[in-house]
Motif scaffolding. Structure first.
Motif, PDB file in Angstrom:
ATOM      1  N   VAL A   5     -19.623  38.043 -31.507  1.00 12.21           N
ATOM      2  CA  VAL A   5     -18.706  37.120 -30.853  1.00 12.21           C
ATOM      3  C   VAL A   5     -19.563  36.084 -30.152  1.00 12.21           C
ATOM      4  O   VAL A   5     -20.438  36.421 -29.367  1.00 12.21           O
ATOM      5  CB  VAL A   5     -17.802  37.859 -29.832  1.00 12.21           C
ATOM      6  CG1 VAL A   5     -16.875  36.883 -29.153  1.00 12.21           C
ATOM      7  CG2 VAL A   5     -17.022  38.956 -30.525  1.00 12.21           C
ATOM      8  N   ASP A   6     -19.331  34.814 -30.426  1.00 11.48           N
ATOM      9  CA  ASP A   6     -20.182  33.747 -29.899  1.00 11.48           C
ATOM     10  C   ASP A   6     -19.316  32.747 -29.144  1.00 11.48           C
ATOM     11  O   ASP A   6     -18.478  32.076 -29.745  1.00 11.48           O
ATOM     12  CB  ASP A   6     -20.918  33.062 -31.046  1.00 11.48           C
ATOM     13  CG  ASP A   6     -21.979  32.087 -30.568  1.00 11.48           C
ATOM     14  OD1 ASP A   6     -22.205  32.003 -29.348  1.00 11.48           O
ATOM     15  OD2 ASP A   6     -22.579  31.421 -31.422  1.00 11.48           O
ATOM     16  N   ILE A   7     -19.476  32.689 -27.833  1.00  4.09           N
ATOM     17  CA  ILE A   7     -18.796  31.701 -26.994  1.00  4.09           C
ATOM     18  C   ILE A   7     -19.873  31.002 -26.192  1.00  4.09           C
ATOM     19  O   ILE A   7     -20.633  31.640 -25.472  1.00  4.09           O
ATOM     20  CB  ILE A   7     -17.760  32.359 -26.058  1.00  4.09           C
ATOM     21  CG1 ILE A   7     -16.667  33.031 -26.886  1.00  4.09           C
ATOM     22  CG2 ILE A   7     -17.177  31.345 -25.104  1.00  4.09           C
ATOM     23  CD1 ILE A   7     -15.645  33.767 -26.085  1.00  4.09           C
ATOM     24  N   ARG A   8     -19.966  29.693 -26.320  1.00  5.28           N
ATOM     25  CA  ARG A   8     -21.008  28.938 -25.629  1.00  5.28           C
ATOM     26  C   ARG A   8     -20.403  28.111 -24.503  1.00  5.28           C
ATOM     27  O   ARG A   8     -19.462  27.358 -24.718  1.00  5.28           O
ATOM     28  CB  ARG A   8     -21.754  28.030 -26.595  1.00  5.28           C
ATOM     29  CG  ARG A   8     -22.506  28.812 -27.636  1.00  5.28           C
ATOM     30  CD  ARG A   8     -23.221  27.892 -28.609  1.00  5.28           C
ATOM     31  NE  ARG A   8     -23.737  28.653 -29.716  1.00  5.28           N
ATOM     32  CZ  ARG A   8     -24.954  29.158 -29.754  1.00  5.28           C
ATOM     33  NH1 ARG A   8     -25.780  28.959 -28.765  1.00  5.28           N
ATOM     34  NH2 ARG A   8     -25.357  29.856 -30.796  1.00  5.28           N
ATOM     35  N   ILE A   9     -20.957  28.281 -23.300  1.00  6.76           N
ATOM     36  CA  ILE A   9     -20.537  27.537 -22.120  1.00  6.76           C
ATOM     37  C   ILE A   9     -21.797  27.046 -21.426  1.00  6.76           C
ATOM     38  O   ILE A   9     -22.711  27.831 -21.168  1.00  6.76           O
ATOM     39  CB  ILE A   9     -19.732  28.432 -21.143  1.00  6.76           C
ATOM     40  CG1 ILE A   9     -18.514  29.015 -21.856  1.00  6.76           C
ATOM     41  CG2 ILE A   9     -19.324  27.648 -19.916  1.00  6.76           C
ATOM     42  CD1 ILE A   9     -17.818  30.088 -21.084  1.00  6.76           C
ATOM     43  N   HIS A  10     -21.884  25.755 -21.119  1.00 12.23           N
ATOM     44  CA  HIS A  10     -23.046  25.199 -20.435  1.00 12.23           C
ATOM     45  C   HIS A  10     -22.764  25.176 -18.937  1.00 12.23           C
ATOM     46  O   HIS A  10     -21.765  24.624 -18.488  1.00 12.23           O
ATOM     47  CB  HIS A  10     -23.358  23.792 -20.944  1.00 12.23           C
ATOM     48  CG  HIS A  10     -23.720  23.781 -22.392  1.00 12.23           C
ATOM     49  ND1 HIS A  10     -24.937  24.213 -22.856  1.00 12.23           N
ATOM     50  CD2 HIS A  10     -23.016  23.424 -23.495  1.00 12.23           C
ATOM     51  CE1 HIS A  10     -24.981  24.109 -24.159  1.00 12.23           C
ATOM     52  NE2 HIS A  10     -23.814  23.634 -24.578  1.00 12.23           N
ATOM     53  N   LEU A  11     -23.660  25.783 -18.163  1.00 12.01           N
ATOM     54  CA  LEU A  11     -23.488  25.873 -16.717  1.00 12.01           C
ATOM     55  C   LEU A  11     -24.678  25.257 -16.010  1.00 12.01           C
ATOM     56  O   LEU A  11     -25.803  25.347 -16.464  1.00 12.01           O
ATOM     57  CB  LEU A  11     -23.368  27.344 -16.289  1.00 12.01           C
ATOM     58  CG  LEU A  11     -22.211  28.133 -16.904  1.00 12.01           C
ATOM     59  CD1 LEU A  11     -22.339  29.589 -16.548  1.00 12.01           C
ATOM     60  CD2 LEU A  11     -20.886  27.587 -16.428  1.00 12.01           C
ATOM     61  N   ASN A  12     -24.431  24.644 -14.865  1.00 12.75           N
ATOM     62  CA  ASN A  12     -25.521  24.156 -14.034  1.00 12.75           C
ATOM     63  C   ASN A  12     -25.550  24.988 -12.751  1.00 12.75           C
ATOM     64  O   ASN A  12     -24.771  25.927 -12.586  1.00 12.75           O
ATOM     65  CB  ASN A  12     -25.371  22.648 -13.750  1.00 12.75           C
ATOM     66  CG  ASN A  12     -24.039  22.331 -13.083  1.00 12.75           C
ATOM     67  OD1 ASN A  12     -23.436  23.192 -12.439  1.00 12.75           O
ATOM     68  ND2 ASN A  12     -23.576  21.114 -13.242  1.00 12.75           N
ATOM     69  N   GLU A  13     -26.432  24.675 -11.834  1.00  9.90           N
ATOM     70  CA  GLU A  13     -26.603  25.477 -10.616  1.00  9.90           C
ATOM     71  C   GLU A  13     -25.346  25.494  -9.741  1.00  9.90           C
ATOM     72  O   GLU A  13     -25.095  26.447  -9.022  1.00  9.90           O
ATOM     73  CB  GLU A  13     -27.799  24.970  -9.817  1.00  9.90           C
ATOM     74  CG  GLU A  13     -29.131  25.262 -10.466  1.00  9.90           C
ATOM     75  CD  GLU A  13     -29.365  26.743 -10.723  1.00  9.90           C
ATOM     76  OE1 GLU A  13     -29.062  27.570  -9.842  1.00  9.90           O
ATOM     77  OE2 GLU A  13     -29.839  27.074 -11.821  1.00  9.90           O
ATOM     78  N   GLU A  14     -24.538  24.436  -9.788  1.00  9.24           N
ATOM     79  CA  GLU A  14     -23.318  24.380  -8.975  1.00  9.24           C
ATOM     80  C   GLU A  14     -22.299  25.421  -9.424  1.00  9.24           C
ATOM     81  O   GLU A  14     -21.443  25.831  -8.657  1.00  9.24           O
ATOM     82  CB  GLU A  14     -22.702  22.980  -9.050  1.00  9.24           C
ATOM     83  CG  GLU A  14     -23.601  21.909  -8.470  1.00  9.24           C
ATOM     84  CD  GLU A  14     -23.053  20.523  -8.735  1.00  9.24           C
ATOM     85  OE1 GLU A  14     -23.837  19.581  -8.637  1.00  9.24           O
ATOM     86  OE2 GLU A  14     -21.861  20.399  -9.049  1.00  9.24           O
ATOM     87  N   ASN A  15     -22.413  25.834 -10.644  1.00  2.00           N
ATOM     88  CA  ASN A  15     -21.448  26.798 -11.182  1.00  2.00           C
ATOM     89  C   ASN A  15     -22.019  28.212 -11.234  1.00  2.00           C
ATOM     90  O   ASN A  15     -21.668  28.988 -12.114  1.00  2.00           O
ATOM     91  CB  ASN A  15     -21.013  26.370 -12.581  1.00  2.00           C
ATOM     92  CG  ASN A  15     -20.298  25.056 -12.559  1.00  2.00           C
ATOM     93  OD1 ASN A  15     -19.549  24.772 -11.647  1.00  2.00           O
ATOM     94  ND2 ASN A  15     -20.549  24.233 -13.561  1.00  2.00           N
ATOM     95  N   ASN A  16     -22.864  28.561 -10.293  1.00  3.40           N
ATOM     96  CA  ASN A  16     -23.504  29.876 -10.291  1.00  3.40           C
ATOM     97  C   ASN A  16     -22.482  31.009 -10.165  1.00  3.40           C
ATOM     98  O   ASN A  16     -22.657  32.069 -10.761  1.00  3.40           O
ATOM     99  CB  ASN A  16     -24.553  29.959  -9.177  1.00  3.40           C
ATOM    100  CG  ASN A  16     -25.569  31.037  -9.456  1.00  3.40           C
ATOM    101  OD1 ASN A  16     -25.876  31.322 -10.614  1.00  3.40           O
ATOM    102  ND2 ASN A  16     -26.091  31.629  -8.406  1.00  3.40           N
ATOM    103  N   ARG A  17     -21.417  30.788  -9.395  1.00  2.00           N
ATOM    104  CA  ARG A  17     -20.374  31.823  -9.261  1.00  2.00           C
ATOM    105  C   ARG A  17     -19.722  32.108 -10.610  1.00  2.00           C
ATOM    106  O   ARG A  17     -19.429  33.257 -10.944  1.00  2.00           O
ATOM    107  CB  ARG A  17     -19.314  31.387  -8.256  1.00  2.00           C
ATOM    108  CG  ARG A  17     -19.765  31.397  -6.819  1.00  2.00           C
ATOM    109  CD  ARG A  17     -18.591  31.167  -5.890  1.00  2.00           C
ATOM    110  NE  ARG A  17     -17.735  30.076  -6.371  1.00  2.00           N
ATOM    111  CZ  ARG A  17     -17.569  28.918  -5.746  1.00  2.00           C
ATOM    112  NH1 ARG A  17     -18.173  28.672  -4.613  1.00  2.00           N
ATOM    113  NH2 ARG A  17     -16.767  27.997  -6.244  1.00  2.00           N
ATOM    114  N   VAL A  18     -19.506  31.054 -11.387  1.00  2.00           N
ATOM    115  CA  VAL A  18     -18.910  31.227 -12.716  1.00  2.00           C
ATOM    116  C   VAL A  18     -19.849  32.050 -13.591  1.00  2.00           C
ATOM    117  O   VAL A  18     -19.428  32.973 -14.288  1.00  2.00           O
ATOM    118  CB  VAL A  18     -18.604  29.855 -13.366  1.00  2.00           C
ATOM    119  CG1 VAL A  18     -18.139  30.038 -14.798  1.00  2.00           C
ATOM    120  CG2 VAL A  18     -17.568  29.096 -12.553  1.00  2.00           C
TER     121      VAL A  18
END
Length: 158
Positions: A5-18
Motif C-alpha cells: 500500500v503506497d500513500i505519499r504525503i509531503h510534510l515539513n517541520e510545521e506539520n510534525n504533529r501530523v
C-alpha cells in the motif's frame, strides 16, 4: 491483488504533529496486519499448525527514512525456508539427496528394522499456494486510506 500500500504525503517541520499521528497509525496498522496473519491465517484456517515456527517467525517493524514511513511484516528466515512455498506455491521438480532411511516393513510385512541407502533422485511437486500474507494485506489495505485520513485530521486538530 495488493502487494503493498503506497500513500505519499509531503510534510515539513510545521506539520510534525501530523507526522507523529501518521507514524502511530502506520505502527498500529502494521501490528494489526501481523495479528491478522498470525491469528486468522496461520492458526488453522489456511495452514494447519505443526510446530508453530512459521507463525512465530513473523516480524513487524516500522522504518522511517527521510520522509518515508514504512510498515513491514515479514515471515520466514533461515529457520522457516518453506514460508515462500506456502505463500506462492510450487510446481516443479525437486532434487532429493542421497540419504539413509530406517525401514521396519517391506511390502506391508514386518521385518527386522534396518537402514537402507536411498540414492539421489528427483521428484515432481505440485504445491498449491496458500496466500496467507497477500490475502491478509488485501484485507488491511481496505482500511488504510481511511485510517491515514483520520491521522491527518488528528494531527491538524492536535
Amino acid at each position: 491483488m495488493v502487494d503493498s500500500v503506497d500513500i505519499r504525503i509531503h510534510l515539513n517541520e510545521e506539520n510534525n504533529r501530523v507526522k507523529i499521528e501518521i507514524r502511530r497509525t502506520i505502527t498500529a496498522l502494521t501490528l494489526k496486519l501481523q495479528r491478522v496473519i498470525q491469528e486468522d491465517m496461520l492458526s488453522g484456517q489456511r495452514l494447519k499448525v505443526q510446530s508453530g515456527r512459521l507463525r512465530g517467525s513473523l516480524v513487524s517493524r516500522v522504518e522511517e527514512t527521510g520522509g518515508l514511513i514504512e510498515g513491514i511484516v515479514s515471515a520466514g528466515g533461515a529457520h522457516v525456508k518453506y514460508a515462500f512455498i506456502h505463500e506462492f506455491g510450487l510446481s516443479g521438480s525437486l532434487g532429493i539427496k542421497e540419504h539413509l532411511r530406517h525401514i521396519k516393513q517391506v511390502f506391508g510385512k514386518p521385518i527386522t528394522p534396518r537402514d537402507v541407502l536411498v540414492k539421489a533422485h528427483s521428484r515432481t511437486v505440485k504445491f498449491k499456494e496458500r496466500r496467507f500474507m497477500r490475502d491478509s494485506l488485501d484485507e488491511i489495505a481496505k482500511i488504510v486510506p481511511k485510517n491515514i485520513d483520520k491521522a491527518i485530521e488528528r494531527g491538524l486538530n492536535g
